[in-house]
Scaffold this active site. Sequence first.
Site, PDB file in Angstrom:
ATOM      1  CG  PHE A 189      -5.727  -5.275  -3.201  1.00  0.00           C
ATOM      2  CD1 PHE A 189      -4.594  -5.990  -2.820  1.00  0.00           C
ATOM      3  CD2 PHE A 189      -5.863  -3.967  -2.757  1.00  0.00           C
ATOM      4  CE1 PHE A 189      -3.618  -5.418  -2.018  1.00  0.00           C
ATOM      5  CE2 PHE A 189      -4.892  -3.379  -1.943  1.00  0.00           C
ATOM      6  CZ  PHE A 189      -3.760  -4.117  -1.578  1.00  0.00           C
ATOM      7  NE  ARG A 224       6.540  -4.433  -8.645  1.00  0.00           N
ATOM      8  CZ  ARG A 224       6.432  -4.220  -7.337  1.00  0.00           C
ATOM      9  NH1 ARG A 224       6.588  -3.008  -6.840  1.00  0.00           N
ATOM     10  NH2 ARG A 224       6.158  -5.233  -6.522  1.00  0.00           N
ATOM     11  CD  GLU A 246       8.704 -10.265   2.630  1.00  0.00           C
ATOM     12  OE1 GLU A 246       9.665 -10.045   1.859  1.00  0.00           O
ATOM     13  OE2 GLU A 246       7.720  -9.501   2.725  1.00  0.00           O
ATOM     14  CG  ASN A 287       3.304  -5.915  -8.888  1.00  0.00           C
ATOM     15  OD1 ASN A 287       3.480  -7.104  -8.618  1.00  0.00           O
ATOM     16  ND2 ASN A 287       3.209  -4.979  -7.967  1.00  0.00           N
ATOM     17  NE  ARG A 338      10.128  -1.592  -1.822  1.00  0.00           N
ATOM     18  CZ  ARG A 338       8.852  -1.933  -1.673  1.00  0.00           C
ATOM     19  NH1 ARG A 338       8.496  -3.214  -1.689  1.00  0.00           N
ATOM     20  NH2 ARG A 338       7.921  -1.022  -1.528  1.00  0.00           N
ATOM     21  CG  HIS A 384       7.564  -9.554  -2.856  1.00  0.00           C
ATOM     22  ND1 HIS A 384       6.795  -8.629  -2.174  1.00  0.00           N
ATOM     23  CD2 HIS A 384       8.469 -10.042  -1.959  1.00  0.00           C
ATOM     24  CE1 HIS A 384       7.221  -8.582  -0.910  1.00  0.00           C
ATOM     25  NE2 HIS A 384       8.222  -9.423  -0.746  1.00  0.00           N
ATOM     26  CE1 TYR A 433       2.564  -9.009  -1.271  1.00  0.00           C
ATOM     27  CE2 TYR A 433       1.671 -10.804  -2.557  1.00  0.00           C
ATOM     28  CZ  TYR A 433       2.533  -9.735  -2.423  1.00  0.00           C
ATOM     29  OH  TYR A 433       3.374  -9.400  -3.464  1.00  0.00           O
ATOM     30  CB  THR A 443       3.206  -0.761  -5.794  1.00  0.00           C
ATOM     31  OG1 THR A 443       4.042  -0.655  -4.656  1.00  0.00           O
ATOM     32  CG2 THR A 443       2.251  -1.918  -5.638  1.00  0.00           C
ATOM     33  CE  LYS A 475       4.308  -9.722  -6.594  1.00  0.00           C
ATOM     34  NZ  LYS A 475       3.321  -8.630  -6.421  1.00  0.00           N
TER      35      LYS A 475
END
Length: 151
Positions: free
Chosen positions: A57, A102, A126, A112, A85, A115, A49, A91, A9
């Site tokens: 948010f 993270r 995606e 964070n 993951r 993704h 998203y 998260t 990100k």
Amino acid sequence: MESTFVMIKPDGVRRGLIGPIITRFEQKGFTLIAMQFMHLERSLAEQHYGEHKNKPFFNELVEYLTSGPVCAMVWEGRHAVANARSIIGKTNPVEASPGTIRGDYGMDITGNIVHGSDSPESAQHEISLFFHSAMSAPMFMEISDFGHTAN
Ligand code: IDP
């Protein structure tokens, strides 16, 4: 063999973490099969998203995701979605374990760092969202082949 979609990100890119993050995926055993450095259009961020569009948010998240370039990648490997993951971490960086991306690099739930797809189905969705027009199937093959011959 499974593929997953991973995106560094804007804060990860701004802080110079592309290299360390790619290294973690390589060291874990993943193979990089596609990568694209890009500045997201608002519409692509909103689509990505989309499941959160009714959350309070959402707007902040889209603003953030379009605030600077991102590094979109496809990584391949055994149980790629779950393994990614696991090295990305929870998260909220406050809860993410040290040793995860993270947990080691993040402080804030919006920023964070990275993704990773949450299921094989969302990974396919995606991947096609981010790579379908920019990269044709032959391009995928070339990059993949290069990765295998280089090892
Ligand atoms: P994930 O990125 O770990 O899969 P998701 O629940 O899919 O988590 O949320 C997507 C992104 O939305 C998160 O990475 C985070 O940046 C942001 N987010 C999730 N929950 C919150 C929240 O409660 N407040 C602010 N941002 C959030």
